[in-house]
Design a protein around this motif. Structure first.
Motif, PDB file in Angstrom:
ATOM      1  N   ALA A 255       0.835  -1.197   0.000  1.00 27.96           N
ATOM      2  CA  ALA A 255       0.000   0.000   0.000  1.00 27.96           C
ATOM      3  C   ALA A 255       0.871   1.248   0.000  1.00 27.96           C
ATOM      4  N   ARG A 256       1.909   1.234   0.823  1.00 26.80           N
ATOM      5  CA  ARG A 256       2.831   2.365   0.868  1.00 26.80           C
ATOM      6  C   ARG A 256       3.492   2.575  -0.496  1.00 26.80           C
ATOM      7  N   ARG A 257       3.994   1.492  -1.079  1.00 34.04           N
ATOM      8  CA  ARG A 257       4.697   1.596  -2.352  1.00 34.04           C
ATOM      9  C   ARG A 257       3.777   2.113  -3.451  1.00 34.04           C
ATOM     10  N   ARG A 258       2.565   1.560  -3.528  1.00 37.57           N
ATOM     11  CA  ARG A 258       1.641   1.969  -4.578  1.00 37.57           C
ATOM     12  C   ARG A 258       1.208   3.425  -4.396  1.00 37.57           C
ATOM     13  N   PHE A 259       1.023   3.848  -3.143  1.00 36.84           N
ATOM     14  CA  PHE A 259       0.619   5.233  -2.917  1.00 36.84           C
ATOM     15  C   PHE A 259       1.728   6.194  -3.334  1.00 36.84           C
ATOM     16  N   LEU A 260       2.962   5.921  -2.905  1.00 31.68           N
ATOM     17  CA  LEU A 260       4.055   6.830  -3.213  1.00 31.68           C
ATOM     18  C   LEU A 260       4.414   6.815  -4.697  1.00 31.68           C
ATOM     19  N   ALA A 261       4.162   5.713  -5.372  1.00 31.33           N
ATOM     20  CA  ALA A 261       4.362   5.681  -6.816  1.00 31.33           C
ATOM     21  C   ALA A 261       3.355   6.586  -7.519  1.00 31.33           C
ATOM     22  N   ARG A 262       2.188   6.726  -6.918  1.00 35.94           N
ATOM     23  CA  ARG A 262       1.120   7.565  -7.481  1.00 35.94           C
ATOM     24  C   ARG A 262       1.232   9.014  -7.028  1.00 35.94           C
ATOM     25  N   GLN A 263       1.683   9.196  -5.780  1.00 34.36           N
ATOM     26  CA  GLN A 263       1.757  10.523  -5.177  1.00 34.36           C
ATOM     27  C   GLN A 263       3.193  10.773  -4.722  1.00 34.36           C
ATOM     28  N   ALA A 264       4.086  10.993  -5.671  1.00 39.67           N
ATOM     29  CA  ALA A 264       5.516  11.077  -5.367  1.00 39.67           C
ATOM     30  C   ALA A 264       5.833  12.196  -4.387  1.00 39.67           C
ATOM     31  N   GLN A 265       5.074  13.289  -4.417  1.00 40.04           N
ATOM     32  CA  GLN A 265       5.353  14.411  -3.529  1.00 40.04           C
ATOM     33  C   GLN A 265       5.163  14.043  -2.067  1.00 40.04           C
ATOM     34  N   ALA A 266       4.404  12.997  -1.789  1.00 43.18           N
ATOM     35  CA  ALA A 266       4.132  12.595  -0.409  1.00 43.18           C
ATOM     36  C   ALA A 266       5.324  11.921   0.246  1.00 43.18           C
ATOM     37  N   ALA A 267       6.334  11.541  -0.544  1.00 46.66           N
ATOM     38  CA  ALA A 267       7.518  10.902   0.037  1.00 46.66           C
ATOM     39  C   ALA A 267       8.209  11.822   1.038  1.00 46.66           C
ATOM     40  N   PHE A 268       8.029  13.125   0.890  1.00 43.71           N
ATOM     41  CA  PHE A 268       8.664  14.093   1.783  1.00 43.71           C
ATOM     42  C   PHE A 268       8.193  13.934   3.225  1.00 43.71           C
ATOM     43  N   TYR A 269       6.899  13.608   3.397  1.00 45.41           N
ATOM     44  CA  TYR A 269       6.339  13.558   4.752  1.00 45.41           C
ATOM     45  C   TYR A 269       5.782  12.187   5.136  1.00 45.41           C
ATOM     46  N   ALA A 270       5.900  11.209   4.268  1.00 43.04           N
ATOM     47  CA  ALA A 270       5.297   9.899   4.529  1.00 43.04           C
ATOM     48  C   ALA A 270       5.851   9.237   5.788  1.00 43.04           C
TER      49      ALA A 270
ATOM     50  N   LEU B  56       5.239   7.117 -16.227  1.00 43.37           N
ATOM     51  CA  LEU B  56       5.778   6.017 -15.435  1.00 43.37           C
ATOM     52  C   LEU B  56       4.664   5.038 -15.109  1.00 43.37           C
ATOM     53  N   MET B  57       5.005   3.774 -15.032  1.00 46.30           N
ATOM     54  CA  MET B  57       4.056   2.786 -14.539  1.00 46.30           C
ATOM     55  C   MET B  57       4.076   2.850 -13.017  1.00 46.30           C
ATOM     56  N   SER B  58       2.897   2.977 -12.399  1.00 49.16           N
ATOM     57  CA  SER B  58       2.831   3.076 -10.940  1.00 49.16           C
ATOM     58  C   SER B  58       2.295   1.820 -10.281  1.00 49.16           C
ATOM     59  N   GLY B  59       1.624   0.979 -11.036  1.00 48.26           N
ATOM     60  CA  GLY B  59       1.073  -0.236 -10.448  1.00 48.26           C
ATOM     61  C   GLY B  59       0.578  -1.184 -11.510  1.00 48.26           C
TER      62      GLY B  59
ATOM     63  N   ASP C 265      -1.971  -4.951 -11.825  1.00 49.71           N
ATOM     64  CA  ASP C 265      -2.882  -5.880 -11.156  1.00 49.71           C
ATOM     65  C   ASP C 265      -3.428  -6.852 -12.193  1.00 49.71           C
ATOM     66  N   PRO C 266      -4.273  -7.798 -11.811  1.00 47.83           N
ATOM     67  CA  PRO C 266      -4.709  -8.807 -12.781  1.00 47.83           C
ATOM     68  C   PRO C 266      -5.456  -8.277 -13.997  1.00 47.83           C
ATOM     69  N   LEU C 267      -6.025  -7.077 -13.918  1.00 45.81           N
ATOM     70  CA  LEU C 267      -6.818  -6.573 -15.036  1.00 45.81           C
ATOM     71  C   LEU C 267      -6.179  -5.439 -15.820  1.00 45.81           C
ATOM     72  N   GLY C 268      -5.052  -4.891 -15.339  1.00 46.56           N
ATOM     73  CA  GLY C 268      -4.450  -3.793 -16.075  1.00 46.56           C
ATOM     74  C   GLY C 268      -3.296  -3.165 -15.330  1.00 46.56           C
ATOM     75  N   CYS C 269      -2.816  -2.042 -15.860  1.00 50.28           N
ATOM     76  CA  CYS C 269      -1.731  -1.311 -15.208  1.00 50.28           C
ATOM     77  C   CYS C 269      -2.077   0.166 -15.188  1.00 50.28           C
ATOM     78  N   ASP C 270      -1.454   0.878 -14.250  1.00 52.03           N
ATOM     79  CA  ASP C 270      -1.702   2.297 -14.061  1.00 52.03           C
ATOM     80  C   ASP C 270      -0.442   3.078 -14.412  1.00 52.03           C
ATOM     81  N   LEU C 271      -0.630   4.205 -15.123  1.00 52.32           N
ATOM     82  CA  LEU C 271       0.463   5.080 -15.501  1.00 52.32           C
ATOM     83  C   LEU C 271       0.245   6.452 -14.883  1.00 52.32           C
ATOM     84  N   VAL C 272       1.341   7.129 -14.552  1.00 53.17           N
ATOM     85  CA  VAL C 272       1.248   8.483 -14.004  1.00 53.17           C
ATOM     86  C   VAL C 272       2.299   9.369 -14.662  1.00 53.17           C
ATOM     87  N   ARG C 273       1.968  10.641 -14.734  1.00 51.32           N
ATOM     88  CA  ARG C 273       2.907  11.676 -15.155  1.00 51.32           C
ATOM     89  C   ARG C 273       2.529  12.929 -14.390  1.00 51.32           C
TER      90      ARG C 273
END
Length: 254
Positions: A102-117, A204-207, A209-217
Motif C-alpha cells: 500500500a505504501r509503495r503503490r501510494f508513493l508511486a502515485r503521489q511522489a510528492q508525499a515521500a517528503f512527509y510519509a 511512469l508505470m505506478s502499479g 494488477d490482474p486486469l491492467g496497469c496504471d500510468l502516471v505523469r
C-alpha cells in the motif's frame, strides 16, 4: 450494468484525489475534507493522513466514511460540466494499513508525499468498500456492490509478489514501451506542432494488477486495461509485450 461497473472501476483508478466524508468525533456531524488517493491492487482506495488532521481523529472514533470521486476532466462524458460527468461515492469503513504494498503503490502515485510519509504522525489508510453510488450523467444512476468494483486477486499471489519488480523493470528498462502505452492506449499523443519540453516528466508505470496497469505523469493518470485477466509474472510479461506490439502496429497503420 457491466459497462457501468467498468466505468466506475476506471474512475477509481484514475482519481488522484477525492473528498473524504467522516463523522465528527465530538458531535457526530458530517465533515468533509480533501485527500490524495491511490489504489491497492484490488482497487480499494488508499490514502495518507496525519493524526493532527480532524478527519483522522474522526476515523479513530468512528471508522465509517465515504469518498466522493469527481470524473470531470478525467475523460468522462460531459466536458467541463460536473453535473453531466461521472461521479462515484464509495462508502464503507476506513482502517489503518501497514502493508508495504500500500505504501509503495501510494508513493508511486503521489511522489510528492515521500517528503512527509515517514513523519511519525502520518499513516496509510484504506477504505474497506461496503457499497457505492454511481452517477454517470442524466438517467445513469446505479448502486454498486463491492463485487462490482473490486478486482479479485485470489490466484494472482505470484503476480502481486512480483509487481514491484515488474513496475521497476518497465520504468527503468522499457520507458519507451510505457510511453507507447500512454500514446496509443491513453490517447495522449504529443502535439507534433508543439516544441519539445525537456521539463515534461515521462510517463511512469505506478502499479499493475490482474486486469491492467496504471500510468502516471505528475498529476495525470491513465489506466491501461489488459486483454484478459492475468495471474502470474509470466502472464504479465506476455501481455505487456503484446501491448507493445499492438501499439506499434497501430502507429504503423495510422
Amino acid at each position: 450494468m457491466a459497462g457501468i461497473a467498468a466505468e466506475a472501476r476506471s474512475l477509481v483508478r484514475l482519481s488522484t484525489k477525492g473528498s473524504l466524508a467522516t463523522l465528527e468525533a465530538t458531535s457526530g456531524a458530517p465533515y468533509v475534507s480533501l485527500i490524495t488517493l491511490a489504489t491497492e491492487a484490488d482497487g480499494s482506495p488508499i490514502f495518507l493522513i496525519s493524526t493532527l488532521a480532524r478527519h483522522t481523529r474522526n476515523l479513530v472514533a468512528d471508522p465509517r466514511a465515504a469518498i466522493l470521486l469527481d470524473g470531470t476532466g478525467l475523460g468522462s462524458p460531459g466536458g467541463g460540466d460536473p453535473l453531466q460527468g461521472a461521479r462515484l461515492t464509495l462508502s464503507g469503513r476506513a482502517e489503518r494499513t501497514d502493508d508495504p504494498a500500500a505504501r509503495r503503490r501510494f508513493l508511486a502515485r503521489q511522489a510528492q508525499a515521500a517528503f512527509y510519509a515517514d513523519f511519525p504522525d502520518f499513516s496509510f489508510w484504506r477504505l474497506e468498500i461496503e457499497g457505492a453510488h454511481f452517477i454517470g450523467g442524466f438517467g445513469r444512476i446505479v448502486d454498486l456492490s463491492p463485487e462490482d468494483l473490486l478486482v479479485p486477486v485470489a490466484g494472482a499471489e505470484s503476480l502481486l509478489e512480483a509487481e514491484e519488480g515488474i513496475v521497476a523493470h518497465m520504468n527503468e528498462d522499457h520507458a519507451d514501451a510505457v510511453a507507447l502505452y500512454a500514446q496509443v492506449f491513453g490517447g495522449v499523443a504529443p502535439d507534433p506542432a508543439a516544441p519539445p519540453n525537456p521539463a515534461q516528466p515521462p510517463w511512469l508505470m505506478s502499479g499493475l494488477d490482474p486486469l491492467g496497469c496504471d500510468l502516471v505523469r505528475g498529476t495525470e493518470a491513465l489506466r491501461i486495461d489488459f486483454k484478459g485477466r492475468i495471474h502470474t509474472p509470466q502472464d504479465a510479461r506476455k501481455e505487456l509485450v503484446r501491448l507493445v506490439d499492438e501499439a506499434r502496429a497501430t502507429l504503423g497503420s495510422a
